[in-house]
Write a protein that holds these residues in place. Structure first.
Motif: not given
Lengths: 235, 171
Positions: A44-46, B14-18, B22-23, B40-47
């Motif tokens: 579980d990486h998260e 975000i639900r399916n590929h968070l 993170v990895k 922060q950067n990784v969150f912005v670019n998918p959007w």
């Protein structure tokens, strides 16, 4: 999975199937890459990372808006400063009808026009996140190279165009105050020296930025691009 | 695509590929402050990429592509120069911090692997990460813009290197 074990000079065995003995010392056996991969995927990486997706969405949108505002403010600020200097010189030149001020206005007008064109060109070349990885790396590299070019040539597009106007203003002021004694001439010479030091300071800071920050960044991106190029870029 | 659609897709991602995001963050940044910044950067670019996503590739491949693209051109320590992080972004950074804390609780094996991946060159780290996640050679090639053959060549080197780094010399 087939594999082999070879004898090395240090008399230890190397298992080319890909074994991860240190990780499994307690079990006294080695782990294959497939096992390692299975553990990785099962992990579980998260962890305990819980994200409120509504709040995150709002933050992401805010971040994007802030970024665009920041870019706009930066460009606007730099160009406005140059335009303002041009305007002040221009107005003074018209009011006082002095050729030296016209020269100063012309120098700062050149800098303003150069900056506007440069910003517009850079905006057009901005990459999108949907671009492929090689394109994104190339775009970053082009940006860094352009930044290096700008700073390396700051003498030609920023400092030197301002020099004729500045020198002309100092010379004409000096001529006008010739009858006022040595003290005035010394003050003018001091102002000239301060200007010279300020110009040298601007040049030095920018050259240091190239060496300290931009060149290492350029090399890093070139290495990245080279490692992708050797694999036959498809995108 | 309407803004509502974009929001719905983002929340679904975000639900399916968070986990992918993170990895990627943990594979490219080891210090907690760097992780905050990269996350922060990784969150912005998918959007931002949602309007360009046409469904030609799998969602997971797309998220990998966008996240790795961010991580590759991200520069460690650049956060120091950013003085405009909003209060809200700092709150997200707290979330990233909790991610870093979690890493202490994960097994030594996974932590060691992350650590070794971070030592690899960025391209190799990306390939290793996707391979560990079971992404097909074709998709890895698509994400990185390289040929499938090159992925194979790289992977055999990476596996050997990881083996050596993780101490696979005993039997």
């Amino acid at each position: 999975m087939s594999g082999w074990v070879e004898r090395r000079d240090d008399d230890t065995d190397v298992d080319h199937r890909g074994s991860y003995c240190e990780l499994e010392i307690n079990r006294g056996d080695c782990m294959s890459f497939d096992e390692l991969q299975a553990r990785w995927q099962a992990h579980d990486h998260e962890g305990q990372l819980n994200i409120d997706s509504d709040a995150l969405l709002e933050e992401v949108r805010r971040n994007q808006r802030d970024f665009e505002k920041r870019m706009w403010r930066r460009d606007f600020g730099e160009v406005t400063a140059a335009v303002l200097v041009t305007f002040i010189f221009g107005t003074l030149a018209v009011l006082m009808d002095q050729w030296s001020l016209f020269l100063g206005a012309a120098g700062s007008l050149f800098v303003s026009i150069f900056m506007v064109f440069d910003r517009l060109k850079q905006r057009r070349q901005r990459t999108t996140v949907a671009d492929s990885l090689p394109s994104a790396i190339n775009a970053s590299l082009v940006q860094v190279q352009h930044q290096i070019w700008l700073l390396r040539n700051i003498l030609w597009w920023y400092l030197l165009p301002l020099v004729p106007g500045l020198v002309a203003i100092l010379v004409s002021t000096s001529r006008e105050s010739q009858g006022n004694g040595l003290a005035d001439q010394l003050v003018i010479a001091f102002v000239g020296l301060i200007c010279l030091l300020a110009f040298w300071g601007v040049y030095w800071i920018n050259q240091r930025e190239i060496t300290r920050s931009l060149e290492p960044r350029r090399m890093e991106l070139e290495e990245l691009r080279a490692s992708l190029s050797s694999g036959g870029i498809e995108g | 695509m309407t803004v509502d659609d974009q929001e719905a897709v983002f929340q679904q991602w975000i639900r399916n590929h968070l986990g992918i995001m993170v990895k990627v963050v943990r594979s490219f940044a080891d210090v907690s402050a760097d992780r905050e910044d990269l996350l922060q950067n990784v969150f912005v670019n998918p959007w931002s990429s949602i309007p360009s996503f046409r469904g030609d590739s799998k969602e997971s491949t797309w998220i990998y592509r966008v996240s790795l693209q961010t991580a590759m051109v991200w520069r460690r320590g650049e956060r120091v120069r950013k003085k405009h992080h909003s209060k809200h972004l700092n709150e997200i950074a707290v979330v990233a911090q909790s991610s870093a804390d979690v890493s202490c609780q994960t097994s030594e094996l996974i932590e060691q692997l992350y650590s070794e991946i971070r030592q690899l060159p960025k391209i190799d780290a990306s390939i290793a990460l996707m391979h560990l996640d079971g992404i097909a050679y074709r998709d890895i090639a698509e994400v990185l813009g390289i040929s499938e053959n090159y992925v194979g060549v790289k992977l055999s080197r990476i596996r050997k290197e990881l083996n050596e780094r993780l101490g696979g010399t005993k039997r």
